[in-house]
Design an enzyme around this catalytic site. Structure first.
Site, PDB file in Angstrom:
ATOM      1  N   ARG A 117      18.572  27.040  27.382  1.00 43.50           N
ATOM      2  CA  ARG A 117      18.293  27.316  25.959  1.00 43.50           C
ATOM      3  C   ARG A 117      18.833  28.480  25.402  1.00 43.50           C
ATOM      4  NH1 ARG A 117      12.766  23.687  24.601  1.00 43.50           N
ATOM      5  NH2 ARG A 117      14.014  21.751  24.792  1.00 43.50           N
ATOM      6  N   LYS A 120       6.849   4.848  25.756  1.00 43.49           N
ATOM      7  CA  LYS A 120       5.954   4.259  24.917  1.00 43.49           C
ATOM      8  C   LYS A 120       6.888   3.688  23.917  1.00 43.49           C
ATOM      9  CE  LYS A 120       1.853   5.691  23.909  1.00 43.49           C
ATOM     10  NZ  LYS A 120       0.911   7.029  23.427  1.00 43.49           N
ATOM     11  N   GLY A 124      12.159  15.327  20.252  1.00 41.77           N
ATOM     12  CA  GLY A 124      11.739  14.662  18.874  1.00 41.77           C
ATOM     13  C   GLY A 124      12.619  14.852  17.657  1.00 41.77           C
ATOM     14  N   GLY A 161      14.290  14.656  26.033  1.00 40.81           N
ATOM     15  CA  GLY A 161      14.135  15.799  26.994  1.00 40.81           C
ATOM     16  C   GLY A 161      14.329  15.192  28.184  1.00 40.81           C
TER      17      GLY A 161
HETATM   18  P1  ADP Z   1      12.711  11.201  26.535  1.00 31.98           P
HETATM   19  O1  ADP Z   1      11.798  12.314  26.862  1.00 31.98           O
HETATM   20  O2  ADP Z   1      13.888  11.106  27.279  1.00 31.98           O
HETATM   21  O3  ADP Z   1      12.570  10.662  25.186  1.00 31.98           O
HETATM   22  P2  ADP Z   1      10.231   9.517  27.307  1.00 31.98           P
HETATM   23  O4  ADP Z   1       9.310  10.856  27.156  1.00 31.98           O
HETATM   24  O5  ADP Z   1       9.839   8.491  26.264  1.00 31.98           O
HETATM   25  O6  ADP Z   1      12.051  10.125  27.444  1.00 31.98           O
HETATM   26  O7  ADP Z   1      10.090   8.799  28.595  1.00 31.98           O
HETATM   27  C1  ADP Z   1      10.301   9.455  29.955  1.00 31.98           C
HETATM   28  C2  ADP Z   1       9.469   9.063  30.960  1.00 31.98           C
HETATM   29  O8  ADP Z   1       9.177   7.530  30.924  1.00 31.98           O
HETATM   30  C3  ADP Z   1       9.611   9.288  32.483  1.00 31.98           C
HETATM   31  O9  ADP Z   1       8.527  10.284  32.650  1.00 31.98           O
HETATM   32  C4  ADP Z   1       9.541   8.072  33.440  1.00 31.98           C
HETATM   33  O10 ADP Z   1       8.981   8.384  34.488  1.00 31.98           O
HETATM   34  C5  ADP Z   1       8.806   6.965  32.205  1.00 31.98           C
HETATM   35  N1  ADP Z   1       9.119   5.848  32.678  1.00 31.98           N
HETATM   36  C6  ADP Z   1      10.254   5.149  32.602  1.00 31.98           C
HETATM   37  N2  ADP Z   1      10.254   4.063  33.039  1.00 31.98           N
HETATM   38  C7  ADP Z   1       8.735   3.707  33.292  1.00 31.98           C
HETATM   39  C8  ADP Z   1       8.285   2.485  33.903  1.00 31.98           C
HETATM   40  N3  ADP Z   1       8.789   1.313  34.093  1.00 31.98           N
HETATM   41  N4  ADP Z   1       6.868   2.629  34.053  1.00 31.98           N
HETATM   42  C9  ADP Z   1       6.255   3.878  33.903  1.00 31.98           C
HETATM   43  N5  ADP Z   1       7.006   4.973  33.383  1.00 31.98           N
HETATM   44  C10 ADP Z   1       8.166   5.008  33.154  1.00 31.98           C
HETATM   45 MG    MG Z   2       9.946  12.977  27.177  1.00 31.12          MG
END
Ligand code: ADP
Ligand code: MG
Length: 379
Positions: free
Chosen positions: A44, A181, A358, A335
């Site tokens: 960063r 989620k 975000g 992230g």
């Molecule tokens: P980003 O930061 O890229 O937006 P998120 O924070 O929404 O992504 O999600 C990332 C997390 O989702 C990871 O820590 C991963 O372990 C979890 N994850 C992905 N698939 C599953 C699953 N099938 N069950 C539980 N957790 C999951």
């Molecule tokens: Mg995340």
């Protein structure tokens, strides 16, 4: 997307004092009692160098400011910017860095008094903190009320690329979504469905959609309250690809902890009772790869499985590889998704890896951010 003022719009800067809001919220390691934390990754800091060096080359005197971690509105030595200052002195000598903005309660409270103190003595303001620009915090939205203002190089590039996805994507435009989620990302899912030619869904998110299609999800993460909404989306006009096979972890297993044991099975789209879906299966990974290969533009947010656990990284690795190989314009936001792209060694093969989690989702969803609006309204 509306344009933002750029560095070139600031006019002559020789001998002028410029306040630059950066996002130096770097991961720290160590820092227990009596020891100072160290920077685990200086990405960063390096990301802001094009802006800082451009300003230095034009004779500007730079004061940078950032937040770091989540101190609670008061000084906390664990979150001192001191280690960042040292690294910055090596990378961009001569740039001053203020202490952590979140040592002041007025930062997150968007106190105009704090903003006024920040701008005192400065002639111009530059925002290069894309990852913080979705927050109406004092250092983001305050300074443009008093100072001529512009977007730094990093922020401008994010606006150009993410705005381009909204305005004129090369088609077919495909979004690949995963992660934890549905409820967190509902706004962006709804917005993307209006923009894309197809949506591909993996990660924990897919189980709420699979349930809406009548499948059994076992002990997988599933948001019951979202099932009805997901059913409506599945009935809508935009094709949504869901996995037709899955990797599942048996009773007693812990995702992220191979030592805890538990059986691992490939199953179809129904997960047996007591089992947890932790990755998309190899068939779905190949199918998702085909969709990515045939796309003109791909936006990827959210890993396809619990990729932090090597047993469940296959789906995310396959999507990462397809992203690296496709001729489509490739953009990664989020992230954990950016971390996954680095883990699988494809980050340099992407057209753009957003520095904001975000912020990137909110910009795609709404087409604007509080920090961008503020820049456009600057004096
Ligand atoms: P980003 O930061 O890229 O937006 P998120 O924070 O929404 O992504 O999600 C990332 C997390 O989702 C990871 O820590 C991963 O372990 C979890 N994850 C992905 N698939 C599953 C699953 N099938 N069950 C539980 N957790 C999951
Ligand atoms: Mg995340």
């Amino acid at each position: 997307m509306l344009p933002v003022p750029l560095l070139e719009d600031l006019g002559p800067l020789e001998g002028r004092s410029v306040l630059v809001r950066v996002d130096f919220n770097v991961p720290l390691a160590g820092g227990g009692p009596g020891t100072t934390a160290e920077i685990a990754d200086d990405l960063r800091i390096r990301a802001a160098l094009p802006t800082l060096r451009w300003l230095l080359a034009r004779g500007a005197i730079i004061t940078a400011c950032t937040h770091l971690g989540r101190p609670k509105g008061q000084p906390d030595p664990r979150y001192s910017v001191q280690p960042v200052r040292q690294r910055l002195a090596e990378l961009a000598p001569g740039v001053e860095l203020l202490e952590n903005l979140r040592f002041e309660p007025g930062e997150t409270a968007n106190d105009p008094g704090l903003a006024e103190r920040l701008v005192a003595g400065h002639d111009a303001y530059v925002n290069d903190a894309f990852g913080a620009s979705h927050r109406a915090h004092a250092s983001i939205v305050g300074p443009p009320r008093w100072l001529p203002s512009a977007a730094g190089r990093l922020l401008a590039r994010e606006v150009e690329v993410l705005g381009g996805l909204r305005d004129a994507p090369r088609r077919p435009f495909v979004a690949v979504l995963g992660g934890a989620k549905v409820s967190d990302k509902l706004g962006v899912i709804d917005a993307l469905l209006e923009m894309v030619d197809a949506l591909v869904i993996g990660g924990a998110m897919c189980f709420t959609f699979l349930k809406a299609r009548g499948h059994r999800v076992g002990a997988s993460l599933c948001e019951e309250s979202m099932v009805g909404h997901c059913r409506e989306l599945l009935d809508g006009p935009t094709p949504i690809h869901l996995p037709y096979d899955l990797t599942a972890l048996g009773p007693g297993g812990v995702p992220g902890d191979p030592g805890a044991g538990g059986d691992v099975l490939q199953v179809r789209a129904d997960v047996p009772d007591g089992w947890m879906g932790v990755d998309i299966g190899p068939g779905s990974a190949a199918q998702f790869g085909d969709v990515i290969h045939e796309a003109g533009t791909v936006f990827w947010n959210g890993p396809m499985g619990v990729f932090e656990d090597p047993r469940f990284g296959g789906g995310t690795g396959a999507v990462a590889a397809a992203m690296a190989e496709t001729r489509a314009m490739t953009v990664v936001g989020g992230g954990d998704s950016a971390a996954a792209a680095r883990r699988f060694g494809v980050d340099r093969d992407m057209d753009h890896v957003s520095t904001g989690g975000g912020a990137s989702l909110e910009l795609i969803e709404k087409g604007d951010l509080p920090g961008l609006t503020a820049l456009r309204r600057a004096t």
